[in-house]
Motif scaffolding. Structure first.
Motif, PDB file in Angstrom:
ATOM      1  N   TYR A 111      22.767   4.168  -8.689  1.00 29.76           N
ATOM      2  CA  TYR A 111      22.348   3.910 -10.455  1.00 29.76           C
ATOM      3  C   TYR A 111      22.350   5.263 -10.990  1.00 29.76           C
ATOM      4  N   GLU A 149      25.722   0.407 -10.856  1.00 26.08           N
ATOM      5  CA  GLU A 149      25.033   0.092 -11.815  1.00 26.08           C
ATOM      6  C   GLU A 149      24.139   1.250 -12.800  1.00 26.08           C
ATOM      7  N   GLN A 150      24.254   0.352 -14.297  1.00 26.17           N
ATOM      8  CA  GLN A 150      23.322   1.506 -15.091  1.00 26.17           C
ATOM      9  C   GLN A 150      22.922   0.281 -16.424  1.00 26.17           C
ATOM     10  N   PRO A 151      21.918  -0.093 -15.854  1.00 29.11           N
ATOM     11  CA  PRO A 151      20.780  -1.323 -16.722  1.00 29.11           C
ATOM     12  C   PRO A 151      20.061   0.124 -17.728  1.00 29.11           C
ATOM     13  N   PHE A 192      14.564  -1.850 -16.615  1.00 31.84           N
ATOM     14  CA  PHE A 192      14.224  -3.005 -14.958  1.00 31.84           C
ATOM     15  C   PHE A 192      12.470  -3.960 -15.205  1.00 31.84           C
ATOM     16  N   GLU A 231      18.170  -8.628 -19.601  1.00 34.04           N
ATOM     17  CA  GLU A 231      18.215  -7.526 -18.819  1.00 34.04           C
ATOM     18  C   GLU A 231      17.756  -7.685 -18.367  1.00 34.04           C
ATOM     19  N   GLY A 232      16.596  -6.924 -17.810  1.00 37.73           N
ATOM     20  CA  GLY A 232      16.062  -6.054 -16.455  1.00 37.73           C
ATOM     21  C   GLY A 232      15.406  -7.604 -15.650  1.00 37.73           C
ATOM     22  N   THR A 276      17.847  -9.432 -14.527  1.00 36.93           N
ATOM     23  CA  THR A 276      19.413  -9.530 -14.248  1.00 36.93           C
ATOM     24  C   THR A 276      19.609  -8.334 -13.279  1.00 36.93           C
ATOM     25  N   ALA A 277      18.583  -7.036 -13.846  1.00 33.59           N
ATOM     26  CA  ALA A 277      19.220  -5.585 -12.867  1.00 33.59           C
ATOM     27  C   ALA A 277      18.408  -5.872 -11.957  1.00 33.59           C
ATOM     28  N   ARG A 278      17.271  -6.729 -11.939  1.00 27.53           N
ATOM     29  CA  ARG A 278      15.884  -6.966 -10.526  1.00 27.53           C
ATOM     30  C   ARG A 278      17.270  -7.917  -9.370  1.00 27.53           C
ATOM     31  N   THR A 313      20.227  -7.726  -9.217  1.00 22.90           N
ATOM     32  CA  THR A 313      21.170  -7.401  -8.644  1.00 22.90           C
ATOM     33  C   THR A 313      20.778  -6.312  -7.755  1.00 22.90           C
TER      34      THR A 313
END
Length: 364
Positions: A55, A85-87, A90, A96-97, A99-101, A103
């Motif tokens: 990340y 990964e570059q969210p 979180f 978006e947050g 989805t990042a979790r 992933t």
């Protein structure tokens, strides 16, 4: 056998020790973190780990062309064909947050190693890996929690700093300490040179911990919050030199702010960067006003500074007036020019004995 992890991470308490390879997620952005990532990649078999994802912060515009540039960590990961990964967040309050979790959970990490990542990790992320998240921090915690521990240690005149491998919790660098290793700060260390030393030390330290993670988590030590202080993020204006300060303070400022934001002053209205100086010699004192160029020599440019309260002073001597300290500058850079040495300046006419360095507020 079970391992004991810090109470702040109750969701990962009593995780079983296993001989299976640990699934590691690495999170970091700048060169400091990239050094550790490179080391872990090279030692995956020896450490019995698999780095399953990396990340890093989203690509940023950089350089004169303002083109998108990948972080040092991302570049290392891509070179080794590791998923990146570059969210941007979180936070569970955003799609978006969330989805990042999701992933992150899909990678099924056993442990997440974090070094200068630059994003806040909520408790829901900290408890996702089986063994939680480990931070490679560039100081001897609890001293210098926060964003700029390397620079602050130099600015404060610390004799030593180091690396702390910490079990992350929801606080700012407040988690339990798993492993600490110290590093002496020598007279000519700058933020740049100390950064490189600690980056290498950090890579060694995290490798040590991952060799036997259950052991180090079982002996985790809580930080003494009463001894904590904070390394505030640097701002550009911290680079401006106040010549009424002692030479010792200014010399630390030059080293502590190299390469960014850099120490600077003004000469006849133009900004001058002070790039390097010699360690302060207590015997070199002057009665000249602060900021005065005492002499332009081939080895150094002597400049008058304020009184050094840390220097040895004989109150019973015949000379009862404490004189101001002097700073010996060895390299500087005039506006629009390249870095030049004291010897180069001595052979030119850009600086002369008696010239006065001033603060920006004194520029007319």
């Amino acid at each position: 056998m079970t391992i004991t992890v810090p109470n702040a991470l109750t969701a990962v308490n009593n995780a079983p020790k296993t001989t299976q390879r640990l699934r590691v997620v690495f999170a970091g952005t700048p060169e400091f973190a990239a050094i550790s990532l490179e080391a872990l990649i090279a030692q995956q078999n020896a450490l019995n780990i698999d780095i399953v994802a990396v990340y890093s912060q989203p690509d940023r515009k950089a350089g004169r062309g303002q083109k998108l540039s990948a972080s040092a960590v991302k570049q290392v990961a891509l070179a080794h064909d590791i998923p990146v990964e570059q969210p941007a967040t979180f936070k569970k309050s955003s799609d978006e947050g969330l989805t990042a979790r999701e992933t992150l959970r899909a990678y099924q990490p056993d442990v997440m190693v974090v070094a200068a990542y630059g994003l806040i990790l909520p408790i829901g992320v900290l408890t996702t890996p089986t063994y939680g998240c480990l931070n490679i921090h560039g100081s001897l915690l609890p001293r210098w929690r926060g964003a700029a521990p390397i620079h602050r240690a130099l600015l404060a005149g610390d004799a030593a700093t180091g690396i702390t491998i910490m079990q992350m919790d929801k606080g700012l660098d407040t988690g339990d300490m798993l492993y600490k290793v110290s590093c002496a700060i020598i007279d000519n260390d700058s933020a740049s040179s100390l950064h490189d030393k600690l980056a290498t030390l950090g890579a060694t330290a995290i490798s040590t911990v991952l060799q036997d993670l259950p052991h180090y988590q079982a002996q985790a030590t809580a930080q003494d919050n009463s001894q904590a202080n904070y390394a505030e993020k640097l701002i550009k204006t911290e680079g401006e030199i106040d010549w009424s300060q002692s030479a010792s303070v200014i010399e630390r400022q030059i080293r502590g702010l190299t390469p960014w934001p850099g120490a600077y002053t003004f000469l006849k209205g133009a900004r001058v960067k002070i790039l390097a100086s010699l360690p302060v010699n207590d015997s070199q004192q002057t009665d000249k006003p602060a900021g005065t160029v005492i002499s332009v020599g081939r080895k150094a440019i002597l400049v008058a500074c304020g009184i050094d309260n840390d220097a040895n002073f004989d109150a019973d001597s015949a000379n009862t007036a404490r004189q101001a300290s002097t700073l010996a500058i060895t390299q500087l850079q005039f506006a629009g020019g390249k870095p030049v040495s004291a010897e180069q300046i001595c052979h030119g006419n850009q600086l002369n004995d008696g010239d006065q360095f001033t603060a920006e507020t004194d520029v007319i």
